[in-house]
Design a protein around this motif. Structure first.
Motif, PDB file in Angstrom:
ATOM      1  N   GLY A 317     -10.114  -9.836 -12.425  1.00 40.03           N
ATOM      2  CA  GLY A 317      -9.569  -9.834 -11.067  1.00 40.03           C
ATOM      3  C   GLY A 317      -9.960  -8.586 -10.299  1.00 40.03           C
ATOM      4  O   GLY A 317     -10.260  -8.643  -9.098  1.00 40.03           O
ATOM      5  N   ALA A 318      -9.978  -7.453 -10.986  1.00 42.07           N
ATOM      6  CA  ALA A 318     -10.364  -6.200 -10.341  1.00 42.07           C
ATOM      7  C   ALA A 318     -11.819  -6.242  -9.878  1.00 42.07           C
ATOM      8  O   ALA A 318     -12.139  -5.813  -8.755  1.00 42.07           O
ATOM      9  N   ALA A 417      -9.085  -1.302  -4.509  1.00 43.39           N
ATOM     10  CA  ALA A 417      -9.619  -2.178  -5.552  1.00 43.39           C
ATOM     11  C   ALA A 417     -10.162  -1.378  -6.731  1.00 43.39           C
ATOM     12  O   ALA A 417      -9.976  -1.748  -7.898  1.00 43.39           O
ATOM     13  N   VAL A 418     -10.829  -0.269  -6.441  1.00 42.38           N
ATOM     14  CA  VAL A 418     -11.379   0.573  -7.510  1.00 42.38           C
ATOM     15  C   VAL A 418     -10.248   1.221  -8.315  1.00 42.38           C
ATOM     16  O   VAL A 418     -10.305   1.281  -9.557  1.00 42.38           O
ATOM     17  N   ILE A 419      -9.214   1.712  -7.632  1.00 41.24           N
ATOM     18  CA  ILE A 419      -8.067   2.295  -8.338  1.00 41.24           C
ATOM     19  C   ILE A 419      -7.423   1.253  -9.253  1.00 41.24           C
ATOM     20  O   ILE A 419      -7.063   1.531 -10.401  1.00 41.24           O
ATOM     21  N   ALA A 421      -8.888  -1.302 -10.622  1.00 37.89           N
ATOM     22  CA  ALA A 421      -9.788  -1.532 -11.746  1.00 37.89           C
ATOM     23  C   ALA A 421      -9.640  -0.440 -12.801  1.00 37.89           C
ATOM     24  O   ALA A 421      -9.584  -0.720 -14.013  1.00 37.89           O
ATOM     25  N   VAL A 422      -9.563   0.808 -12.362  1.00 34.57           N
ATOM     26  CA  VAL A 422      -9.426   1.924 -13.306  1.00 34.57           C
ATOM     27  C   VAL A 422      -8.108   1.809 -14.069  1.00 34.57           C
ATOM     28  O   VAL A 422      -8.056   1.995 -15.302  1.00 34.57           O
ATOM     29  N   MET A 423      -7.031   1.480 -13.377  1.00 34.10           N
ATOM     30  CA  MET A 423      -5.727   1.353 -14.031  1.00 34.10           C
ATOM     31  C   MET A 423      -5.736   0.222 -15.051  1.00 34.10           C
ATOM     32  O   MET A 423      -5.092   0.323 -16.112  1.00 34.10           O
ATOM     33  N   ALA A 424      -6.431  -0.865 -14.757  1.00 35.37           N
ATOM     34  CA  ALA A 424      -6.499  -1.985 -15.700  1.00 35.37           C
ATOM     35  C   ALA A 424      -7.307  -1.620 -16.943  1.00 35.37           C
ATOM     36  O   ALA A 424      -6.965  -2.012 -18.062  1.00 35.37           O
ATOM     37  N   VAL A 425      -8.379  -0.856 -16.757  1.00 35.18           N
ATOM     38  CA  VAL A 425      -9.255  -0.513 -17.877  1.00 35.18           C
ATOM     39  C   VAL A 425      -8.599   0.495 -18.820  1.00 35.18           C
ATOM     40  O   VAL A 425      -8.695   0.372 -20.054  1.00 35.18           O
ATOM     41  N   VAL A 426      -7.908   1.498 -18.270  1.00 35.56           N
ATOM     42  CA  VAL A 426      -7.388   2.580 -19.115  1.00 35.56           C
ATOM     43  C   VAL A 426      -6.034   2.259 -19.744  1.00 35.56           C
ATOM     44  O   VAL A 426      -5.609   2.954 -20.665  1.00 35.56           O
ATOM     45  N   ASP A 427      -5.352   1.212 -19.282  1.00 35.62           N
ATOM     46  CA  ASP A 427      -4.022   0.884 -19.797  1.00 35.62           C
ATOM     47  C   ASP A 427      -4.140   0.107 -21.105  1.00 35.62           C
ATOM     48  O   ASP A 427      -4.266  -1.123 -21.113  1.00 35.62           O
ATOM     49  N   ARG A 428      -4.087   0.810 -22.231  1.00 36.97           N
ATOM     50  CA  ARG A 428      -4.230   0.187 -23.547  1.00 36.97           C
ATOM     51  C   ARG A 428      -3.002  -0.607 -23.956  1.00 36.97           C
ATOM     52  O   ARG A 428      -3.066  -1.444 -24.863  1.00 36.97           O
TER      53      ARG A 428
END
Length: 451
Positions: A317-318, A417-419, A421-428
């Protein structure tokens, strides 16, 4: 549940194509019609956690019926409104009235899951996500059709039959359960007042940010500090800030919600205004161009809803949000309609994925005893994103929604949108939720086979 849940998102976006006809019909300037959008945002941002807390305290039935009745009353007020002031009042009533549906639904779903032992009711959560978020995109389409058929007052009148049906269904089918807390226990009224004061001051500033109004930020900070102190000392707080302070994954979900709604609402309002002003389309045509966003969103939600990969959905989605915002940077006043439809199709992907994934994340992250308040607060963060999008649209467009303003708005959307995406990637933590959901689904399917 689903009928009650759609009332808020539909009414938040249906007004997008009605602002110009309302201004012409009532002789009101754009500065006044803008309050029709802001009034609902303010009422909803405050009302969602408040109704959620009341649902946690008194159960969903009575709050659902009260909210639905207010929605019908707001419909009548809008139909009969003689001036813009009365119409703004109708939107405030509408904002509060439509606040009960979502927290009541989340409360009922969680209660039923605990009763049956089904920890991840993916099908119901998918349908609720479609009802609460994907339907936002169809609001302008419905509004354009209603205006073409019966004028702008029809966008208010449509709430009357919807509320009537909701009242009948709610009275017949919602459970008549006892309050979940002692009836004699008082609500945290000081906490509610301080929360509302902080939120109103902040949102009023965001809607008209300027140096002259910096004092509103000061009021917001003072009220927020007072609210935090009050909630830390209260035995039964309105919002337990200690829970949120120790629940970083839930806070991250709220943060992603803000970013997602900035993109979504900037598209719905800013892009729609540009279609009418910059591209020269009618309200009905502008609404129809957004229809593919709704269709793709429903298709994506229904086909992926039962899959537990929350993090994967958010990342896809990001990426779709980033692509759509980048495409807005190259549109111009004479761009082909098919290209505009293509952008709407791309936006349908995050519309169907992001809201569903964030909602499922909240379902697993929130304290079950405060599910109503937590889900209501999530909608507050949604409307914080909506207000930021609205403020950005007003700042970049000025007197008219021209192409240069759209490009500036697209840059703002791209940053959000970029923020996201970053939050989705780093949230383990999202991966752990996905594994738990998979295990729950496997157990549920095994039980079904055994039965």
């Amino acid at each position: 549940m689903f009928l009650g849940a759609i009332l808020n998102p539909i009414n938040s976006s249906i007004i997008a194509v009605a602002l110009v006809p309302i201004a012409a019909g009532l002789g009101a300037p754009a500065s006044q019609t803008a309050w029709l959008v802001s009034a609902l945002y303010l009422a909803t941002a405050i009302g969602q956690p408040l109704f959620g807390r009341l649902v946690d305290t008194f159960g969903p039935r009575r709050l659902f019926l009260v909210g639905t009745a207010l929605t019908g009353i707001a419909g009548f007020l809008g139909v009969l409104a003689p001036n813009i002031g009365a119409l703004i009042v109708a939107r405030v009533v509408l904002g509060f009235g439509t606040c009960a549906g979502y927290p009541a639904s989340m409360y009922l779903i969680r209660s039923e899951a605990e009763r049956t032992g089904q920890k991840s009711p993916a099908g119901v959560l998918t349908a609720l996500a479609v009802a609460t978020q994907t339907t936002i995109a169809i609001g302008p389409t419905i509004g354009g059709l209603l205006i073409g058929l019966a004028g702008w007052r029809a966008t208010f009148a449509v709430n009357i039959p919807l509320a009537a049906v909701g009242l009948v269904l709610g009275a017949l089918y919602l459970p008549t359960e006892a309050p979940t807390r002692a009836a004699g226990r008082r609500l945290d009224y000081p906490g509610i007042v301080l929360f509302a004061a902080a939120l109103v001051a902040l949102l009023l500033y965001l809607m008209n940010a300027s140096v002259a109004l910096l004092w509103l930020l000061g009021v917001a900070v003072v009220a927020a500090a007072g609210f935090t102190v009050r909630e830390l000392r209260c035995a039964d707080p309105f919002i337990d800030v200690r829970v949120f302070a120790g629940n970083l994954p839930l806070l991250a979900t709220y943060g992603r919600t803000v970013c997602a709604q900035i993109v979504s609402y900037a598209f719905i309002y800013g892009f729609t205004q540009w279609l009418e002003d910059g591209r020269g389309l009618s309200a009905s045509a502008a609404g129809l161009i957004l229809l593919p966003t709704f269709a793709v969103g429903i298709l994506v939600s229904t086909t992926t809803g039962r899959r537990p990969e929350i993090r994967g959905k958010l990342i896809v989605g990001a990426m779709a949000q980033v692509v759509a915002c980048a495409l807005l940077l190259i549109v111009h006043a004479h761009v082909a309609v098919w290209f505009l439809v293509g952008i709407a199709i791309v936006l349908g992907l995050p519309q169907g994925l992001n809201s569903l994934a964030n909602q499922n994340a909240l379902y697993h992250q929130a304290d079950p005893a405060r599910m109503g308040a937590s889900s209501g607060l999530m909608r507050t963060f949604s409307y914080l994103g909506a207000i930021l999008a609205s403020a950005a649209s007003g700042s970049f467009f000025g007197n008219r929604a021209d192409t240069a303003g759209l490009h500036e708005l697209a840059v703002f959307m791209l940053v959000a949108a970029v923020i996201f995406a970053v939050m989705a990637v780093v949230d383990r933590s999202l991966a752990r939720i996905s594994r738990k959901s998979t295990d729950a689904v496997d157990v549920s399917e095994a039980a079904s086979v055994t039965s």
